[in-house]
Design an enzyme around this catalytic site. Structure first.
Site, PDB file in Angstrom:
ATOM      1  N   GLU A  19       0.818  -1.220   0.000  1.00 13.24           N
ATOM      2  CA  GLU A  19       0.000   0.000   0.000  1.00 13.24           C
ATOM      3  C   GLU A  19       0.858   1.279   0.000  1.00 13.24           C
ATOM      4  O   GLU A  19       0.367   2.356   0.341  1.00 13.24           O
ATOM      5  CB  GLU A  19      -0.920   0.001   1.223  1.00 13.24           C
ATOM      6  CG  GLU A  19      -1.970  -1.086   1.154  1.00 13.24           C
ATOM      7  CD  GLU A  19      -2.784  -1.151   2.421  1.00 13.24           C
ATOM      8  OE1 GLU A  19      -3.843  -0.520   2.467  1.00 13.24           O
ATOM      9  OE2 GLU A  19      -2.343  -1.810   3.373  1.00 13.24           O
ATOM     10  N   SER A 188      -6.116  -2.750   1.722  1.00 11.20           N
ATOM     11  CA  SER A 188      -6.450  -2.235   0.392  1.00 11.20           C
ATOM     12  C   SER A 188      -6.883  -3.347  -0.565  1.00 11.20           C
ATOM     13  O   SER A 188      -6.729  -3.235  -1.776  1.00 11.20           O
ATOM     14  CB  SER A 188      -5.269  -1.470  -0.231  1.00 11.20           C
ATOM     15  OG  SER A 188      -5.128  -0.225   0.408  1.00 11.20           O
ATOM     16  N   TYR A 254      -9.250   3.006  -5.479  1.00  6.17           N
ATOM     17  CA  TYR A 254      -8.400   4.181  -5.705  1.00  6.17           C
ATOM     18  C   TYR A 254      -8.524   4.845  -7.060  1.00  6.17           C
ATOM     19  O   TYR A 254      -7.910   5.877  -7.296  1.00  6.17           O
ATOM     20  CB  TYR A 254      -6.932   3.818  -5.417  1.00  6.17           C
ATOM     21  CG  TYR A 254      -6.767   3.313  -4.010  1.00  6.17           C
ATOM     22  CD1 TYR A 254      -7.047   4.152  -2.930  1.00  6.17           C
ATOM     23  CD2 TYR A 254      -6.402   2.003  -3.745  1.00  6.17           C
ATOM     24  CE1 TYR A 254      -6.947   3.683  -1.634  1.00  6.17           C
ATOM     25  CE2 TYR A 254      -6.299   1.533  -2.450  1.00  6.17           C
ATOM     26  CZ  TYR A 254      -6.569   2.369  -1.391  1.00  6.17           C
ATOM     27  OH  TYR A 254      -6.474   1.917  -0.111  1.00  6.17           O
ATOM     28  N   ARG A 293     -11.514   3.079  11.550  1.00  3.81           N
ATOM     29  CA  ARG A 293     -12.673   2.864  10.659  1.00  3.81           C
ATOM     30  C   ARG A 293     -12.962   1.372  10.615  1.00  3.81           C
ATOM     31  O   ARG A 293     -12.046   0.568  10.495  1.00  3.81           O
ATOM     32  CB  ARG A 293     -12.325   3.351   9.252  1.00  3.81           C
ATOM     33  CG  ARG A 293     -13.436   4.051   8.523  1.00  3.81           C
ATOM     34  CD  ARG A 293     -13.111   4.147   7.035  1.00  3.81           C
ATOM     35  NE  ARG A 293     -13.040   2.838   6.465  1.00  3.81           N
ATOM     36  CZ  ARG A 293     -12.125   2.445   5.557  1.00  3.81           C
ATOM     37  NH1 ARG A 293     -11.202   3.260   5.123  1.00  3.81           N
ATOM     38  NH2 ARG A 293     -12.137   1.213   5.102  1.00  3.81           N
ATOM     39  N   ASP A 295     -15.164  -1.870   8.939  1.00  2.00           N
ATOM     40  CA  ASP A 295     -15.856  -2.272   7.703  1.00  2.00           C
ATOM     41  C   ASP A 295     -16.896  -3.362   7.969  1.00  2.00           C
ATOM     42  O   ASP A 295     -16.636  -4.291   8.739  1.00  2.00           O
ATOM     43  CB  ASP A 295     -14.843  -2.836   6.687  1.00  2.00           C
ATOM     44  CG  ASP A 295     -13.802  -1.808   6.251  1.00  2.00           C
ATOM     45  OD1 ASP A 295     -14.037  -0.601   6.439  1.00  2.00           O
ATOM     46  OD2 ASP A 295     -12.760  -2.238   5.704  1.00  2.00           O
ATOM     47  N   GLU A 308     -13.471  -6.048   9.423  1.00  2.00           N
ATOM     48  CA  GLU A 308     -12.158  -5.670   9.976  1.00  2.00           C
ATOM     49  C   GLU A 308     -12.220  -4.244  10.500  1.00  2.00           C
ATOM     50  O   GLU A 308     -13.139  -3.493  10.188  1.00  2.00           O
ATOM     51  CB  GLU A 308     -11.082  -5.748   8.893  1.00  2.00           C
ATOM     52  CG  GLU A 308     -11.356  -4.799   7.735  1.00  2.00           C
ATOM     53  CD  GLU A 308     -10.104  -4.295   7.048  1.00  2.00           C
ATOM     54  OE1 GLU A 308      -8.988  -4.567   7.523  1.00  2.00           O
ATOM     55  OE2 GLU A 308     -10.252  -3.583   6.044  1.00  2.00           O
ATOM     56  N   ASN A 310      -9.725  -0.741  10.680  1.00  2.00           N
ATOM     57  CA  ASN A 310      -8.530  -0.103  10.103  1.00  2.00           C
ATOM     58  C   ASN A 310      -8.016   0.931  11.088  1.00  2.00           C
ATOM     59  O   ASN A 310      -8.741   1.860  11.447  1.00  2.00           O
ATOM     60  CB  ASN A 310      -8.903   0.588   8.795  1.00  2.00           C
ATOM     61  CG  ASN A 310      -9.486  -0.396   7.792  1.00  2.00           C
ATOM     62  OD1 ASN A 310      -8.768  -1.148   7.164  1.00  2.00           O
ATOM     63  ND2 ASN A 310     -10.815  -0.423   7.683  1.00  2.00           N
ATOM     64  N   GLY A 314      -7.385   5.097   5.146  1.00  2.44           N
ATOM     65  CA  GLY A 314      -6.910   5.898   4.013  1.00  2.44           C
ATOM     66  C   GLY A 314      -7.347   7.351   4.124  1.00  2.44           C
ATOM     67  O   GLY A 314      -8.428   7.659   4.621  1.00  2.44           O
TER      68      GLY A 314
HETATM   69  N1  LIG Z   1     -16.577 -12.081   4.000  1.00  2.00           N
HETATM   70  C1  LIG Z   1     -16.710 -11.228   3.005  1.00  2.00           C
HETATM   71  N2  LIG Z   1     -17.843 -11.201   2.256  1.00  2.00           N
HETATM   72  C2  LIG Z   1     -17.980 -10.346   1.212  1.00  2.00           C
HETATM   73  N3  LIG Z   1     -17.023  -9.483   0.835  1.00  2.00           N
HETATM   74  C3  LIG Z   1     -15.873  -9.452   1.530  1.00  2.00           C
HETATM   75  C4  LIG Z   1     -15.651 -10.312   2.655  1.00  2.00           C
HETATM   76  N4  LIG Z   1     -14.418 -10.066   3.138  1.00  2.00           N
HETATM   77  C5  LIG Z   1     -13.888  -9.098   2.357  1.00  2.00           C
HETATM   78  N5  LIG Z   1     -14.757  -8.717   1.393  1.00  2.00           N
HETATM   79  C6  LIG Z   1     -14.510  -7.709   0.340  1.00  2.00           C
HETATM   80  O1  LIG Z   1     -13.114  -7.551   0.211  1.00  2.00           O
HETATM   81  C7  LIG Z   1     -12.725  -6.202   0.580  1.00  2.00           C
HETATM   82  C8  LIG Z   1     -11.423  -6.238   1.371  1.00  2.00           C
HETATM   83  O2  LIG Z   1     -11.596  -7.012   2.534  1.00  2.00           O
HETATM   84  P1  LIG Z   1     -11.221  -6.483   3.982  1.00  2.00           P
HETATM   85  O3  LIG Z   1     -11.494  -7.591   4.931  1.00  2.00           O
HETATM   86  O4  LIG Z   1     -11.894  -5.199   4.276  1.00  2.00           O
HETATM   87  O5  LIG Z   1      -9.641  -6.330   3.873  1.00  2.00           O
HETATM   88  P2  LIG Z   1      -8.683  -5.098   3.486  1.00  2.00           P
HETATM   89  O6  LIG Z   1      -9.533  -3.878   3.257  1.00  2.00           O
HETATM   90  O7  LIG Z   1      -7.814  -4.981   4.682  1.00  2.00           O
HETATM   91  O8  LIG Z   1      -7.937  -5.551   2.277  1.00  2.00           O
HETATM   92  C9  LIG Z   1     -13.900  -5.669   1.377  1.00  2.00           C
HETATM   93  O9  LIG Z   1     -13.941  -4.254   1.261  1.00  2.00           O
HETATM   94  C10 LIG Z   1     -15.085  -6.358   0.724  1.00  2.00           C
HETATM   95  O10 LIG Z   1     -15.453  -5.712  -0.487  1.00  2.00           O
HETATM   96 MG   LIG Z   2     -11.177  -3.167   4.409  1.00  2.00          MG
END
Ligand SMILES: Nc1ncnc2c1ncn2[C@@H]1O[C@H](COP(=O)(O)OP(=O)(O)O)[C@@H](O)[C@H]1O
Ligand SMILES: [Mg+2]
Length: 348
Positions: A19, A188, A254, A293, A295, A308, A310, A314
């Site tokens: 990132e 990301s 992005y 933040r 999610d 998760e 953060n 960002g």
């Molecule tokens: N269990 C899940 N079901 C549906 N979409 C998911 C799931 N886990 C992750 N995602 C998708 O993948 C993206 C990235 O996952 P995330 O866990 O937020 O990790 P990071 O943002 O740290 O890469 C999320 O913003 C979402 O769009």
């Molecule tokens: Mg995320």
């Protein structure tokens, strides 16, 4: 922060995480935002450091000089090329510690790895350097999606069913589909894949293992995606994220125009308040500080799942936290100052 109160601030960005480019874009934005508030700012790449000459470190906080405007490309940075620019094996560049010691506070504009996993925060604590955001413990726990999941379960925060898989061990032969595979400590959406059929699992695992030796395999939640910013113990309005195609991957995060964001999100009042309460619970379960933040995914039955948290969200022009702040009338520069203000509290 009182009017006309000028601080010397080091904005730390870059580094060696995938990132890197996102971080530099956040750093440039933050540095410029703080300058509009009349603070004296040095923008520093944590890995490359500052190799120019100086007599007095305070001269660097002159606020002069134009920072390069950086845009995040569609491709990930070439980290091997960056790594080769330095040969001493240290992940903290020349003069970084000196400059950060001289600053009133370091604004952490880092994303991923050292910056977000608490290593730099621990180093700064040892040196008595002040910095924005969470400390080493919260940073480390939030960065690791396996540890986060355990804590979410312990604190009764709904999270998709899932498990951690280690490189070199056999993959499970029975999984709930569709599933999602992601590096355990990534960000990301780098290395994240959706697995629709069992035959895709091997490839998805290989992709995630490119980045680290542990991955998360979890149930894919069909539905809408949301994020909740937290600052100073309060939640910001929820933002809904609607990628025009596919999921919220690196490109959709992005590249301008790839994703629609709606803030405040169009949600029934009870879901709004429950999601905001869950975001705060997640924040405190992970021992986070100052701001962050969280999610979420919401399925068609109205059930939401925490993905998760953060610790250093960002701060690019397209990022969610600035958008959520704007929804309560807080400008980008005001948000940067607010982050400093809430982060200073623990040093009083
Ligand atoms: N269990 C899940 N079901 C549906 N979409 C998911 C799931 N886990 C992750 N995602 C998708 O993948 C993206 C990235 O996952 P995330 O866990 O937020 O990790 P990071 O943002 O740290 O890469 C999320 O913003 C979402 O769009
Ligand atoms: Mg995320």
């Amino acid at each position: 922060m009182p009017e006309n109160f000028t601080m010397n601030i080091a904005v730390l960005c870059g580094g060696l995480s995938p990132e890197r480019d996102v971080s530099i874009t956040s750093g440039v934005g933050i540095a410029n935002g703080l300058k509009t508030k009349c603070h004296k700012v040095v923008l520093l790449d944590v890995y490359l450091g500052y190799t120019g000459e100086y007599d007095n470190v305070m001269d660097l906080f002159s606020g002069s000089g134009e920072d390069a405007v950086q845009k995040v490309g569609t491709a990930l940075p070439n980290l091997d090329e960056i790594k080769d620019l330095k040969t001493d094996g240290s992940r903290i560049g020349d003069n970084v510690l000196d400059i950060c010691k001289a600053a009133d506070i370091v604004f952490m504009a880092l994303h991923g790895e050292d910056g977000e996993n608490g290593n730099i925060q621990a180093t700064f604590d040892v040196y008595g350097i002040r910095y924005t955001g969470s400390g080493p413990l919260g940073s480390a726990m939030a960065m690791n999606k396996g540890v986060s999941k355990d804590l979410f379960e312990l604190y009764g925060i709904n999270t998709p069913r899932g498990c951690v898989l280690e490189k070199g061990k056999s993959l499970p032969d029975d999984i709930e589909l569709p599933a999602i595979v992601k590096p355990c400590s990534g960000g990301s959406s780098v290395g994240v894949s959706i697995v629709r059929e069992y035959s895709e699992l091997e490839q998805a695992a290989q992709e995630a293992f490119k980045y680290e030796d542990s991955l998360i395999l979890e149930k894919y939640i069909w539905g809408r995606e949301f994020s909740v910013g937290i600052i100073d113990g309060e939640t910001l309005p929820i933002v809904e994220i609607c990628p025009k195609r596919g999921f919220y991957d690196y490109k959709n995060k992005y590249q301008s125009g790839m994703t629609d964001e709606y803030c405040p999100a169009d949600l029934p009042g009870d879901i709004t308040s429950k999601m905001q309460a869950a975001a705060l619970r997640a924040f405190y379960a992970l021992r986070l500080e100052a701001y962050g933040r969280v999610d979420f995914m919401l399925d068609k039955d109205g059930e939401f799942y925490c993905l998760e948290a953060n610790t250093l969200p960002g701060m690019t022009p397209l990022s969610l936290m600035p958008l959520e702040a704007a929804a309560i009338g807080m400008s980008y520069a005001d948000l940067c100052e607010k982050i400093i203000e809430v982060s200073m509290v623990k040093y009083r």
